[in-house]
Design an enzyme around this catalytic site. Structure first.
Site, PDB file in Angstrom:
ATOM      1  N   GLY A 163     -48.868 -38.574  38.218  1.00  0.00           N
ATOM      2  CA  GLY A 163     -47.855 -38.050  39.128  1.00  0.00           C
ATOM      3  C   GLY A 163     -46.727 -37.419  38.343  1.00  0.00           C
ATOM      4  O   GLY A 163     -46.160 -38.043  37.448  1.00  0.00           O
ATOM      5  N   GLY A 178     -43.828 -36.068  39.721  1.00  0.00           N
ATOM      6  CA  GLY A 178     -42.585 -35.937  40.487  1.00  0.00           C
ATOM      7  C   GLY A 178     -41.442 -36.592  39.721  1.00  0.00           C
ATOM      8  O   GLY A 178     -41.518 -36.815  38.510  1.00  0.00           O
ATOM      9  N   PHE A 221     -23.130 -40.470  53.645  1.00  0.00           N
ATOM     10  CA  PHE A 221     -24.489 -40.543  54.166  1.00  0.00           C
ATOM     11  C   PHE A 221     -24.574 -41.745  55.090  1.00  0.00           C
ATOM     12  O   PHE A 221     -23.681 -42.586  55.109  1.00  0.00           O
ATOM     13  CB  PHE A 221     -25.473 -40.698  52.990  1.00  0.00           C
ATOM     14  CG  PHE A 221     -26.379 -39.509  52.779  1.00  0.00           C
ATOM     15  CD1 PHE A 221     -25.860 -38.244  52.610  1.00  0.00           C
ATOM     16  CD2 PHE A 221     -27.771 -39.661  52.741  1.00  0.00           C
ATOM     17  CE1 PHE A 221     -26.694 -37.155  52.411  1.00  0.00           C
ATOM     18  CE2 PHE A 221     -28.605 -38.583  52.538  1.00  0.00           C
ATOM     19  CZ  PHE A 221     -28.076 -37.323  52.369  1.00  0.00           C
ATOM     20  N   ASP A 253     -52.465 -40.840  47.173  1.00  0.00           N
ATOM     21  CA  ASP A 253     -53.538 -41.003  46.180  1.00  0.00           C
ATOM     22  C   ASP A 253     -53.428 -42.326  45.416  1.00  0.00           C
ATOM     23  O   ASP A 253     -54.432 -42.983  45.154  1.00  0.00           O
ATOM     24  CB  ASP A 253     -53.531 -39.815  45.207  1.00  0.00           C
ATOM     25  CG  ASP A 253     -53.729 -38.488  45.935  1.00  0.00           C
ATOM     26  OD1 ASP A 253     -54.445 -38.484  46.958  1.00  0.00           O
ATOM     27  OD2 ASP A 253     -53.156 -37.477  45.492  1.00  0.00           O
ATOM     28  N   GLN A 301     -40.594 -44.650  57.495  1.00  0.00           N
ATOM     29  CA  GLN A 301     -39.357 -44.082  58.000  1.00  0.00           C
ATOM     30  C   GLN A 301     -39.605 -42.776  58.743  1.00  0.00           C
ATOM     31  O   GLN A 301     -40.263 -41.877  58.222  1.00  0.00           O
ATOM     32  CB  GLN A 301     -38.403 -43.806  56.832  1.00  0.00           C
ATOM     33  CG  GLN A 301     -37.091 -43.190  57.285  1.00  0.00           C
ATOM     34  CD  GLN A 301     -36.017 -43.354  56.232  1.00  0.00           C
ATOM     35  OE1 GLN A 301     -35.951 -42.599  55.270  1.00  0.00           O
ATOM     36  NE2 GLN A 301     -35.203 -44.374  56.395  1.00  0.00           N
ATOM     37  N   HIS A 316     -37.612 -39.748  59.905  1.00  0.00           N
ATOM     38  CA  HIS A 316     -36.307 -39.128  59.678  1.00  0.00           C
ATOM     39  C   HIS A 316     -35.818 -38.539  60.991  1.00  0.00           C
ATOM     40  O   HIS A 316     -36.571 -37.853  61.672  1.00  0.00           O
ATOM     41  CB  HIS A 316     -36.417 -38.039  58.613  1.00  0.00           C
ATOM     42  CG  HIS A 316     -35.094 -37.613  58.055  1.00  0.00           C
ATOM     43  ND1 HIS A 316     -34.175 -36.918  58.801  1.00  0.00           N
ATOM     44  CD2 HIS A 316     -34.530 -37.807  56.838  1.00  0.00           C
ATOM     45  CE1 HIS A 316     -33.099 -36.694  58.056  1.00  0.00           C
ATOM     46  NE2 HIS A 316     -33.291 -37.217  56.859  1.00  0.00           N
ATOM     47  N   LEU A 345     -37.706 -30.787  56.899  1.00  0.00           N
ATOM     48  CA  LEU A 345     -36.554 -31.680  56.878  1.00  0.00           C
ATOM     49  C   LEU A 345     -35.226 -30.946  56.982  1.00  0.00           C
ATOM     50  O   LEU A 345     -35.034 -29.898  56.383  1.00  0.00           O
ATOM     51  CB  LEU A 345     -36.590 -32.481  55.561  1.00  0.00           C
ATOM     52  CG  LEU A 345     -35.390 -33.389  55.265  1.00  0.00           C
ATOM     53  CD1 LEU A 345     -35.367 -34.561  56.222  1.00  0.00           C
ATOM     54  CD2 LEU A 345     -35.459 -33.888  53.829  1.00  0.00           C
ATOM     55  N   THR A 359     -31.434 -32.207  56.132  1.00  0.00           N
ATOM     56  CA  THR A 359     -30.826 -33.368  55.481  1.00  0.00           C
ATOM     57  C   THR A 359     -29.826 -34.134  56.350  1.00  0.00           C
ATOM     58  O   THR A 359     -29.095 -33.547  57.160  1.00  0.00           O
ATOM     59  CB  THR A 359     -30.115 -32.969  54.172  1.00  0.00           C
ATOM     60  OG1 THR A 359     -29.456 -34.120  53.632  1.00  0.00           O
ATOM     61  CG2 THR A 359     -29.075 -31.893  54.388  1.00  0.00           C
ATOM     62  N   GLU A 360     -29.788 -35.444  56.121  1.00  0.00           N
ATOM     63  CA  GLU A 360     -28.769 -36.303  56.716  1.00  0.00           C
ATOM     64  C   GLU A 360     -27.374 -35.864  56.262  1.00  0.00           C
ATOM     65  O   GLU A 360     -26.369 -36.146  56.922  1.00  0.00           O
ATOM     66  CB  GLU A 360     -29.050 -37.737  56.239  1.00  0.00           C
ATOM     67  CG  GLU A 360     -28.183 -38.807  56.837  1.00  0.00           C
ATOM     68  CD  GLU A 360     -28.748 -40.180  56.494  1.00  0.00           C
ATOM     69  OE1 GLU A 360     -29.915 -40.458  56.853  1.00  0.00           O
ATOM     70  OE2 GLU A 360     -28.041 -40.963  55.851  1.00  0.00           O
ATOM     71  N   ARG A 395     -31.115 -44.787  59.552  1.00  0.00           N
ATOM     72  CA  ARG A 395     -32.048 -43.778  60.067  1.00  0.00           C
ATOM     73  C   ARG A 395     -32.938 -44.329  61.173  1.00  0.00           C
ATOM     74  O   ARG A 395     -33.269 -43.627  62.124  1.00  0.00           O
ATOM     75  CB  ARG A 395     -32.929 -43.255  58.935  1.00  0.00           C
ATOM     76  CG  ARG A 395     -32.189 -42.314  58.034  1.00  0.00           C
ATOM     77  CD  ARG A 395     -33.073 -41.779  56.934  1.00  0.00           C
ATOM     78  NE  ARG A 395     -32.299 -40.828  56.143  1.00  0.00           N
ATOM     79  CZ  ARG A 395     -32.725 -40.284  55.007  1.00  0.00           C
ATOM     80  NH1 ARG A 395     -33.909 -40.604  54.521  1.00  0.00           N
ATOM     81  NH2 ARG A 395     -31.976 -39.429  54.352  1.00  0.00           N
ATOM     82  N   HIS A 411     -41.316 -39.472  57.421  1.00  0.00           N
ATOM     83  CA  HIS A 411     -40.607 -38.984  56.245  1.00  0.00           C
ATOM     84  C   HIS A 411     -40.867 -39.773  54.979  1.00  0.00           C
ATOM     85  O   HIS A 411     -40.986 -39.208  53.899  1.00  0.00           O
ATOM     86  CB  HIS A 411     -39.108 -39.011  56.572  1.00  0.00           C
ATOM     87  CG  HIS A 411     -38.224 -38.481  55.486  1.00  0.00           C
ATOM     88  ND1 HIS A 411     -38.361 -37.212  54.978  1.00  0.00           N
ATOM     89  CD2 HIS A 411     -37.175 -39.041  54.811  1.00  0.00           C
ATOM     90  CE1 HIS A 411     -37.435 -37.009  54.043  1.00  0.00           C
ATOM     91  NE2 HIS A 411     -36.710 -38.100  53.920  1.00  0.00           N
ATOM     92  N   ARG A 463     -35.154 -47.547  54.619  1.00  0.00           N
ATOM     93  CA  ARG A 463     -34.474 -46.986  53.445  1.00  0.00           C
ATOM     94  C   ARG A 463     -33.214 -46.241  53.863  1.00  0.00           C
ATOM     95  O   ARG A 463     -33.208 -45.532  54.863  1.00  0.00           O
ATOM     96  CB  ARG A 463     -35.403 -46.018  52.718  1.00  0.00           C
ATOM     97  CG  ARG A 463     -34.748 -45.289  51.572  1.00  0.00           C
ATOM     98  CD  ARG A 463     -35.738 -44.490  50.764  1.00  0.00           C
ATOM     99  NE  ARG A 463     -36.206 -43.285  51.426  1.00  0.00           N
ATOM    100  CZ  ARG A 463     -35.496 -42.156  51.567  1.00  0.00           C
ATOM    101  NH1 ARG A 463     -34.249 -42.092  51.135  1.00  0.00           N
ATOM    102  NH2 ARG A 463     -36.024 -41.101  52.153  1.00  0.00           N
ATOM    103  N   SER A 483     -33.743 -42.906  47.807  1.00  0.00           N
ATOM    104  CA  SER A 483     -35.072 -42.680  47.233  1.00  0.00           C
ATOM    105  C   SER A 483     -34.965 -42.008  45.868  1.00  0.00           C
ATOM    106  O   SER A 483     -35.670 -42.378  44.931  1.00  0.00           O
ATOM    107  CB  SER A 483     -35.944 -41.835  48.162  1.00  0.00           C
ATOM    108  OG  SER A 483     -35.351 -40.576  48.372  1.00  0.00           O
ATOM    109  N   LEU A 484     -34.047 -41.050  45.747  1.00  0.00           N
ATOM    110  CA  LEU A 484     -33.893 -40.413  44.437  1.00  0.00           C
ATOM    111  C   LEU A 484     -33.374 -41.417  43.420  1.00  0.00           C
ATOM    112  O   LEU A 484     -33.771 -41.412  42.256  1.00  0.00           O
ATOM    113  CB  LEU A 484     -32.964 -39.196  44.530  1.00  0.00           C
ATOM    114  CG  LEU A 484     -33.476 -37.986  45.320  1.00  0.00           C
ATOM    115  CD1 LEU A 484     -32.494 -36.823  45.234  1.00  0.00           C
ATOM    116  CD2 LEU A 484     -34.840 -37.531  44.827  1.00  0.00           C
TER     117      LEU A 484
END
Lengths: 235, 587
Positions: free
Chosen positions: B12, B14, B118, B221, B240, B242, B252, B254-255, B286, B353, B398, B403-404
């Site tokens: 992965g 990401g 947020f 995966d 979740q 969103h 998406l 964003t919030e 959320r 989401h 969450r 998440s980031l």
């Protein structure tokens, strides 16, 4: 029925590329070009090959040549792409085709890596972030948003001719993104690396890059800034 | 079959994978990243609003403990408090590292990182009002973060296997993970990638639902590979939705839009969140906002001819704020909703989401299973971080911006731990030929199969089942119906047939393998969702509307072997702060 003509080439079975026609029922919807490809793959021919990921114009996977113009399939609506009920989709021009709409991007990425696309700062990092004013940060707007889709570089005649020596609009946009960053201290080394007849100066200001950039960025302007920095460095 | 050997292999490319890879590459160990797309095409790129962390820019008195409190509360008390403590306290260091790497954060007048409010954020343990704790690079934070990490991996000369697809885990005779079978998509070559440490950073699986903010590539995966290898999955019922996916397109919004002052309205133009969450309003958790939206729609106050969505109002913020702070949203809204948010509200609807569940791990990223006595046991050789992992910092819901932070902090932690382990020496027995053959079986069967159903209709059927039976509101009877449908779908998914048998860039083969991963993820979700007979966080049941701390203040574990569900304790023992005791959750 929308008439779609796709560039096909499978290196294992085809001696040469050819165009294949599909009639696609869009049910009158203003789909994105990517949706049409997905429809063809799901319902007509599962072997049609292309790249896609985010489907919202931020990952840069699906840069294609759509009715003669480079763009991202996922944010190109049919209403803006189709001419005379016909959609002709080819791979991005100028790069070797691996299969169908998938091109080999190695050269493109190599040019990106050549500009050392990462922040260099010789001073020790502080305990918190390095400070940067909103004005200094604003210098990066229009530069950092690049998604490396290659629509620009593969629409550039200078890049077609010298893809190994001319960095190309995408790479140069990133070169300037770091030259313009108040936190970067490697300006002189960066300019020295670009100071040859090909890396920057093959740009002839044709501006195809500006016309096709799906993010509305302006590589020509960035190249102009680099040019200026190189010239003032020489005097 | 060729074997390639590494000290550490990360599956992965990401945010989580590249942060882990960076740590290992800097340590000098032989590291490789296997990514099915070029790394900057990974789904982290789509994250918009920011990365939540108490760096004390917007508020000099901000405290990571307040962030921890919010996160524990947001999780509806089944987030592990040791892991949340680690994430919130180490977070600032991880954010400053990203800034030093070059991440182009937006800035305050003082030159510090810009932070925006947020959902679910508070000062002083919920007593001090709304906090502004989400560090942002305009509304392109994920893009900025992912590119920065890729750039720094280029700098550190990480080895990338781009457009390679990991098929299945290779386990040795002791049950330790010793690498993966992977396909080079461009050539079709299959290789055994041998490794002393295999890190799953494969992201989420939002594509199990018909309507999702997730990229096409989010096909679970890692979950599929883990479940087939007998690794349990934790809290898979927790998905979740969103609140603001663009109606029709699913993309998406964003919030951060609501953080900057936007709010939701129903068909009467009423700011309805004032009724559901009088204090936090549009910045409630959320799960709370998504349910409120569905309630509005169900009670006939939805917008549009079918009354099936609500709207997000932003025009009152003014063109300047929108174009400077939310430029990406303006672009997305114009493209996908044909609406200019400067002038009119954006039609939105709750959209799948994020997968809160995943492979259970400790804070070092080590994958866990449980023994017959219910004790945690480390699975030698396997690690997980980011969305595919369940460490668990998100519990049942969450918070936006977490998440980031999760992927950076635990990508880094996995890298650090593996580096230390490699230095101390990792000894795993080699896989035998039959171990490698076992891991290649699924691919071999797919390649050999001459008839069966094609991938696209099967995938659509799966997504419709999940969308209809396991959405925002759930009931036992309806879920059991969904489980039965999935059970009859399994055989057909296992017998999916290739539309294309060539070797070069065969995306049909990849899609078939992905479909089977989607299926494993979906079935795990379905079975634990039916088992958890309470409502908590994102898991809302019409037939069990209350939270049941007596029976369910715990993680669920799904075991693919026998499709069993068991329970696993939540960690309530942080090291430096008092335990946050469960209480009623309101906003």
């Amino acid at each position: 029925m929308l008439q779609v003509s796709l560039y096909r080439y499978n290196p294992e079975t085809d001696d040469a590329p050819y165009m294949q026609d599909f009639s696609v029922d869009t049910e009158g919807r203003d789909l994105m070009v990517l949706d049409v490809l997905e429809l063809i793959k799901a319902e007509h021919d599962g072997s049609v090959t292309y790249r896609r990921s985010c489907r919202e114009g931020v990952c840069g996977s699906d840069g294609l040549n759509i009715n003669g113009k480079n763009g991202l399939a996922c944010i190109s609506p049919l209403s803006e792409s189709v001419k005379n009920n016909k959609l002709v989709i080819r791979p991005l021009p100028g790069l070797p085709v691996i299969r169908d709409l998938v091109v080999d991007m190695s050269l493109f990425y190599a040019q990106y890596e050549k500009v050392q696309p990462y922040l260099q700062n010789a001073t020790p990092a502080p305990a918190i972030e390095r400070l940067q004013s909103p004005e200094e940060r604003a210098q990066l707007d229009g530069l950092y948003e690049c998604i490396l889709c290659a629509c620009c570089s593969t629409s550039c005649p200078s890049f077609w001719w010298n893809p190994d020596r001319f960095i190309g609009p995408a790479g140069l946009l990133q070169a300037y993104r770091f030259l313009a960053d108040s936190r970067d201290t490697a300006t002189e080394e960066r300019l020295a690396k670009l100071d040859d007849p090909f890396s920057v100066f093959r740009c002839h200001g044709i501006q195809n890059c500006v016309n096709v950039c799906p993010k509305g960025l302006n590589p020509t302007k960035a190249i102009g800034h680099i040019r200026g920095m190189l010239l003032s460095r020489a005097t | 079959m060729r074997t390639i050997s590494f000290d550490g292999v990360i599956v992965g490319g990401g945010g989580a994978g590249m942060r882990a890879a960076l740590q290992l590459a800097q340590s000098g160990y032989k590291t490789a990243v296997i990514s099915k797309v070029f790394p900057t095409r990974s789904h982290t790129v789509s994250a918009q609003g920011g990365i939540t962390c108490a760096i004390a820019s917007a508020d000099p008195n901000d405290d990571w403990r307040w962030h921890m409190y919010d996160t524990v509360k947001g999780s509806d008390y089944i987030g592990d408090q040791d892991a949340i403590e680690y994430m919130c306290s180490v977070g600032p260091e991880a954010i400053f590292e990203l800034e030093h790497m070059g991440l182009p954060f937006s800035r305050t007048e003082e030159g510090r990182i810009y932070q925006r409010p947020f959902g679910g954020q508070s000062k002083n343990y919920g007593e001090g009002g709304q906090a502004a704790r989400t560090c942002a690079a305009a509304d392109r934070t994920g893009h900025a973060l992912l590119h920065t990490l890729y750039q720094n991996n280029v700098k550190n000369e990480t080895v990338f296997f781009n457009e390679w697809f990991a098929v299945d885990l290779v386990k040795n005779q002791d049950g330790a993970v010793v690498g993966v079978i992977a396909i080079c998509i461009e050539t079709g070559e299959t290789v055994y990638v041998k490794s002393k440490a295999t890190v799953f950073a494969t992201g989420g699986a939002g594509r199990i639902y018909a309507s999702t903010t997730n990229a096409h590539i989010n096909t679970g995966d890692g979950m599929g590979m883990a479940l087939r290898a007998g690794v349990p999955a934790q809290d898979m019922e927790m998905w979740q939705f969103h609140p603001t996916g663009i109606y029709g397109a699913g993309t998406l919004v964003t919030e951060g839009c609501r953080g900057e002052g936007g709010y939701l309205i129903n068909k009467d133009g009423e700011r309805f969140m004032e009724r559901y969450a009088p204090n936090a309003k549009d910045l409630a958790g959320r799960d709370v906002v998504a349910r409120s939206m569905i309630m509005e729609i169900l009670e006939g106050r939805g917008c549009g001819p079918n009354g099936d969505h609500v709207k997000l109002k932003l025009d009152h913020l003014g063109e300047e704020v929108l174009e400077s702070r939310l430029p990406g949203i303006c672009e997305l809204s114009r493209t996908f909703a044909h609406v200019d948010p400067v002038k009119e509200p954006i039609p939105v609807v709750p959209t799948c989401h994020y997968m809160m569940g995943g492979i259970p791990t400790n804070i070092h990223g080590q994958a866990l299973t449980v023994d017959s006595e219910g004790n945690d046991r480390v699975i030698p050789g396997l690690y997980a971080c980011g969305e595919v992992a369940c460490v668990s910092v998100h519990g049942a819901n969450r918070l936006g911006g977490n998440s980031l932070l999760d992927l950076v902090v635990f990508g880094r932690a996995s890298g650090l731990f593996i580096e230390k382990s490699l230095r101390e020496g990792i000894e795993l027995r080699d896989a035998s030929q039959s171990d490698i053959d076992a891991a290649s079986e699924r691919l071999q069967a797919l390649n050999d199969r001459a008839s069966g159903e094609s991938v696209a209709p099967l995938r659509r059927e799966l997504q419709e089942i999940m969308q209809n039976h396991f959405g925002v509101f759930r009931t036992g009877e309806f879920m059991r119906d969904g489980i039965a449908k999935l059970a009859s779908l399994r055989e057909r998914v296992e017998a999916v047939v290739l539309a294309d048998r060539s070797s070069a860039f065969n995306t049909s083969r990849i899609e078939c393998l992905e479909l089977q991963n989607l299926f494993e993820t979906a079935e795990a979700t379905a079975i634990v969702a039916e088992a958890r007979d309470e409502s908590r966080g994102a898991h809302a049941r019409d037939d069990f509307t209350e939270r049941d701390d007596q029976n369910w203040l715990c993680h669920s574990l799904y075991h693919s072997d026998g499709q069993r569900v068991s329970k696993r304790g939540v960690n309530f023992t942080p090291h430096t702060v008092e335990t946050f005791q469960p209480k009623a959750r309101s906003y």
